[in-house]
Design a protein around this motif. Structure first.
Motif, PDB file in Angstrom:
ATOM      1  N   SER A 137     -27.199 -35.431   4.165  1.00 26.42           N
ATOM      2  CA  SER A 137     -27.779 -34.261   3.496  1.00 26.42           C
ATOM      3  C   SER A 137     -26.772 -33.591   2.575  1.00 26.42           C
ATOM      4  CB  SER A 137     -28.269 -33.248   4.538  1.00 26.42           C
ATOM      5  OG  SER A 137     -29.284 -33.799   5.332  1.00 26.42           O
ATOM      6  N   TYR A 138     -25.496 -33.712   2.922  1.00 27.23           N
ATOM      7  CA  TYR A 138     -24.437 -33.154   2.086  1.00 27.23           C
ATOM      8  C   TYR A 138     -23.725 -34.252   1.298  1.00 27.23           C
ATOM      9  CZ  TYR A 138     -24.881 -28.467   4.028  1.00 27.23           C
ATOM     10  OH  TYR A 138     -25.346 -27.205   4.368  1.00 27.23           O
ATOM     11  N   THR A 139     -24.307 -35.460   1.316  1.00 29.67           N
ATOM     12  CA  THR A 139     -23.778 -36.630   0.582  1.00 29.67           C
ATOM     13  C   THR A 139     -22.259 -36.726   0.692  1.00 29.67           C
ATOM     14  OG1 THR A 139     -23.723 -35.405  -1.523  1.00 29.67           O
ATOM     15  CG2 THR A 139     -25.718 -36.659  -1.024  1.00 29.67           C
ATOM     16  N   ASP A 140     -21.769 -36.608   1.919  1.00 28.03           N
ATOM     17  CA  ASP A 140     -20.334 -36.485   2.155  1.00 28.03           C
ATOM     18  C   ASP A 140     -19.789 -37.718   2.880  1.00 28.03           C
ATOM     19  OD1 ASP A 140     -17.759 -35.771   2.650  1.00 28.03           O
ATOM     20  OD2 ASP A 140     -18.206 -33.875   3.633  1.00 28.03           O
ATOM     21  N   PRO A 141     -19.168 -38.660   2.160  1.00 22.71           N
ATOM     22  CA  PRO A 141     -18.615 -39.855   2.815  1.00 22.71           C
ATOM     23  C   PRO A 141     -17.463 -39.531   3.760  1.00 22.71           C
ATOM     24  CG  PRO A 141     -18.003 -39.788   0.485  1.00 22.71           C
ATOM     25  CD  PRO A 141     -18.991 -38.690   0.702  1.00 22.71           C
ATOM     26  N   ALA A 142     -16.711 -38.448   3.479  1.00 24.33           N
ATOM     27  CA  ALA A 142     -15.602 -38.080   4.362  1.00 24.33           C
ATOM     28  C   ALA A 142     -16.131 -37.647   5.731  1.00 24.33           C
ATOM     29  CB  ALA A 142     -14.785 -36.949   3.734  1.00 24.33           C
ATOM     30  N   ALA A 143     -17.214 -36.862   5.735  1.00 24.37           N
ATOM     31  CA  ALA A 143     -17.817 -36.437   7.005  1.00 24.37           C
ATOM     32  C   ALA A 143     -18.412 -37.626   7.747  1.00 24.37           C
ATOM     33  CB  ALA A 143     -18.893 -35.385   6.749  1.00 24.37           C
ATOM     34  N   LEU A 144     -18.979 -38.576   6.997  1.00 23.61           N
ATOM     35  CA  LEU A 144     -19.529 -39.769   7.624  1.00 23.61           C
ATOM     36  C   LEU A 144     -18.416 -40.583   8.293  1.00 23.61           C
ATOM     37  CD1 LEU A 144     -21.971 -41.666   8.086  1.00 23.61           C
ATOM     38  CD2 LEU A 144     -21.337 -42.790   5.938  1.00 23.61           C
ATOM     39  N   ALA A 145     -17.309 -40.761   7.574  1.00 24.88           N
ATOM     40  CA  ALA A 145     -16.180 -41.507   8.142  1.00 24.88           C
ATOM     41  C   ALA A 145     -15.652 -40.806   9.390  1.00 24.88           C
ATOM     42  CB  ALA A 145     -15.072 -41.648   7.104  1.00 24.88           C
ATOM     43  N   PHE A 146     -15.591 -39.474   9.340  1.00 25.59           N
ATOM     44  CA  PHE A 146     -15.123 -38.727  10.510  1.00 25.59           C
ATOM     45  C   PHE A 146     -16.062 -38.915  11.695  1.00 25.59           C
ATOM     46  CE2 PHE A 146     -15.791 -34.908  13.067  1.00 25.59           C
ATOM     47  CZ  PHE A 146     -14.556 -34.826  13.692  1.00 25.59           C
ATOM     48  N   SER A 147     -17.373 -38.795  11.455  1.00 24.34           N
ATOM     49  CA  SER A 147     -18.332 -38.868  12.556  1.00 24.34           C
ATOM     50  C   SER A 147     -18.316 -40.242  13.227  1.00 24.34           C
ATOM     51  CB  SER A 147     -19.739 -38.523  12.071  1.00 24.34           C
ATOM     52  OG  SER A 147     -20.168 -39.433  11.084  1.00 24.34           O
ATOM     53  N   THR A 148     -18.157 -41.321  12.443  1.00 24.96           N
ATOM     54  CA  THR A 148     -18.104 -42.659  13.045  1.00 24.96           C
ATOM     55  C   THR A 148     -16.843 -42.831  13.893  1.00 24.96           C
ATOM     56  OG1 THR A 148     -17.115 -43.542  11.006  1.00 24.96           O
ATOM     57  CG2 THR A 148     -19.505 -43.750  11.264  1.00 24.96           C
ATOM     58  N   ASN A 149     -15.718 -42.235  13.464  1.00 25.19           N
ATOM     59  CA  ASN A 149     -14.487 -42.301  14.257  1.00 25.19           C
ATOM     60  C   ASN A 149     -14.546 -41.366  15.460  1.00 25.19           C
ATOM     61  OD1 ASN A 149     -13.215 -44.159  12.552  1.00 25.19           O
ATOM     62  ND2 ASN A 149     -12.424 -42.554  11.217  1.00 25.19           N
TER      63      ASN A 149
END
Length: 561
Positions: free
Chosen positions: A515-527
């Protein structure tokens, strides 16, 4: 060494070569710092934005004649790559939970737009600045690109009017947006007492109940009611979509691929393909499970994957190729973009599809002549398809859409146009000579290279006078406005998504990042959660959210300037 100093050190009026060196410095250093871990956080290519800001602050500049090209071309490559990557799963996801996910995500976008509108009315701040603040607070790069394109259109329409630069508000609030999403993910996990292992178990159970993968089973025909009936009659009577790939008569060792006209005999052994639940019911009505190992023998027939690479097979239906009657081959599965598809006669083949066939070696070789199976060809980039698709995307993004009440026509712009075209091309396999297949490595390169160019250009430009602008525009107030746009929609999403819609938390973090088109947040959440489930829901909502944010940013500027 004066030439080296001129090349590497900042100057107010750089040449094209000096500008390219500046961009490489921003991207190279950004990628390096993006790989460093801050706890479990890695910023990836998002760090290019920060290194660009620093370089711009210390005097590095980009030649104004190439600045727009670098920024816009990077954005086009990025969104087109995203469209090709998620297109196949984007449309199919609406049949399952994708509709619910996208409604939640788009509602979050609209809530952020409403908060921006309220802030404009309450603070009397220019809407251009607030749209920049909004784009930075939700880390949405295409929205900023759309806002800047709209402002350029308005400048042409109203040459005497002065417009603020939304890049300043974007640059000030972008770090807040990145850290804000991560903070909400951590906070919500603690408050909701989430255990990632338990959420993963629930996710797997829900996936099993929702969609079953294709599998194969061996069975023996023992029900006298079906003796002497053709396979076509049996399949129609049972009512399931089952592929019978192999058949062996009792007492024989020869195995063959049966036609629909083949008649069943007592104690025949079949190899069947389909969904596990349907296979089990099929077996229970016709016979029982079999342990016969001869049915899997490759002495008479072979199994092979064939890549669709020849124009003679692309956009043809399986019924048109008629591989069984022509080559005595049976297609048992089709693989497309990581998905397994049951090979119905009406299935249209796309470039890059993989057909799993069984038959004799000679038949397979003959079929390869019309299907292709040139795997090496798939590794080579097809620039005709790539740039043809980009050209169509730019044309679509430039079409003026007349909307009553707006001062100028609304355009999809360089962000939404290529994205929509990529989604449609990947959904329908291509347009004429333009096909959708690009190997994963090339897509990832295109996306990351494009966003690096955009981040470097925007960051360096925003870094010019960043500190002065922060002081001039009272940056702390702008951060406060951005905080409202970042946190209120996110917290609302968590409450609605978890409490009311009962969405799995692993999927919810992907929706938040998407929703925030944020790849950094996505990378954080997967880790942080130690699994890849967030990536799937991120991909499901990203395209529609991107389009919604582009329209929201453009409409706010058009309606309120």
């Amino acid at each position: 060494m004066e030439w080296l100093k001129t090349l590497l050190f900042p100057t107010e009026d750089p040449s094209v070569i000096q500008s390219l060196v500046t961009i490489m410095l921003a991207i190279g250093s950004g990628v390096f710092f993006g790989r460093l871990k801050l706890g479990k956080i890695t910023f990836g290519v998002s760090a290019v934005m920060f290194t660009g800001l620093i370089l711009g602050h210390f005097g590095y500049r980009i030649n104004h004649e190439i600045f727009d090209f670098i920024r816009d071309f990077g954005l086009i490559l990025f969104v087109y790559g995203i469209g090709l990557q998620v297109g196949p799963s984007f449309f199919s996801s609406f049949k399952d939970e994708g509709l619910k996910f996208n409604i939640l995500a788009v509602s979050t976008v609209l809530l952020g737009g409403l908060i921006t509108f309220i802030l404009h009315k309450v603070t009397a701040l220019d809407i251009e600045n607030l749209v920049g603040i909004m784009s930075g607070a939700v880390t949405n790069t295409p929205g900023l690109g759309a806002a800047k394109n709209t402002i350029e259109e308005l400048k042409v329409q109203f040459p005497g009017k002065t417009f603020a630069d939304p890049t300043i508000g974007y640059a000030i609030n972008y770090p807040l947006g990145v850290f804000g999403i991560i903070a909400v993910i951590i906070f919500s996990k603690i408050v909701l007492k989430i255990t990632p292992e338990d959420e993963m178990k629930k996710f797997r159970m829900a996936k099993i109940n929702r969609e079953e993968p294709l599998t194969h089973k061996k069975m023996r025909v023992t029900n006298p009611e079906f003796f002497g009936k053709s396979l076509n009659e049996v399949i129609k009577e049972i009512g399931y979509e089952i592929i019978i790939s192999r058949l062996k008569h009792s007492g024989e060792v020869s195995v063959f691929s049966p036609t629909l006209d083949t008649h069943l005999q007592d104690r025949d052994v079949l190899m069947i393909v389909g969904k596990e639940k349907e296979l089990n019911e099929f077996i229970s009505k016709i016979g029982r499970d079999s342990t016969d190992s001869f049915i899997e023998s490759d002495s008479d027939i072979s199994k092979k994957n064939i890549f669709v690479t020849k124009p003679s097979a692309v956009h043809k239906k399986l019924s048109e190729l008629d591989l069984y009657n022509t080559y005595d081959l049976k297609v048992t599965r089709v693989f497309r973009a990581g998905r397994e598809i049951l090979p119905r006669p009406s299935l249209e083949l796309f470039y890059g599809d993989i057909l799993r066939v069984i038959g004799t070696d000679e038949a397979i070789k003959e079929a390869e002549k019309i299907i292709g199976n040139q795997e090496k060809k798939l590794l080579e980039p097809d620039f005709l398809s790539l740039f043809g698709g980009l050209l169509i995307g730019i044309i679509v993004g430039s079409i003026p859409l007349m909307i009553p009440g707006l001062p100028i026509p609304l355009k999809l712009g360089f962000a939404a146009g290529p994205l929509i075209v990529a989604l449609l091309i990947s959904r329908y396999g291509g347009i004429s000579f333009i096909h959708s297949y690009i190997n994963n490595g090339a897509i990832h390169f295109m996306k990351d290279f494009g966003i690096c160019l955009f981040f470097a250009a925007v960051g360096i430009h925003a870094g010019e006078g960043f500190y002065e602008n922060f002081i001039k525009y009272n940056g702390w107030n702008w951060l406060l406005y951005g905080s409202a746009i970042t946190f209120i929609p996110l917290i609302t999403m968590v409450v609605v998504g978890r409490v009311f819609l009962k969405i799995n938390f692993l999927q919810l973090t992907g929706i938040m990042s998407g929703s925030y088109t944020d790849p950094a947040a996505l990378a954080f959440s997967t880790n942080y959660l130690d699994n890849d489930v967030p990536i799937q829901s991120y991909a499901q909502v990203y395209p529609l959210v991107t389009i919604a944010r582009i329209f929201t940013a453009s409409l706010l500027i058009l309606l309120l300037t």
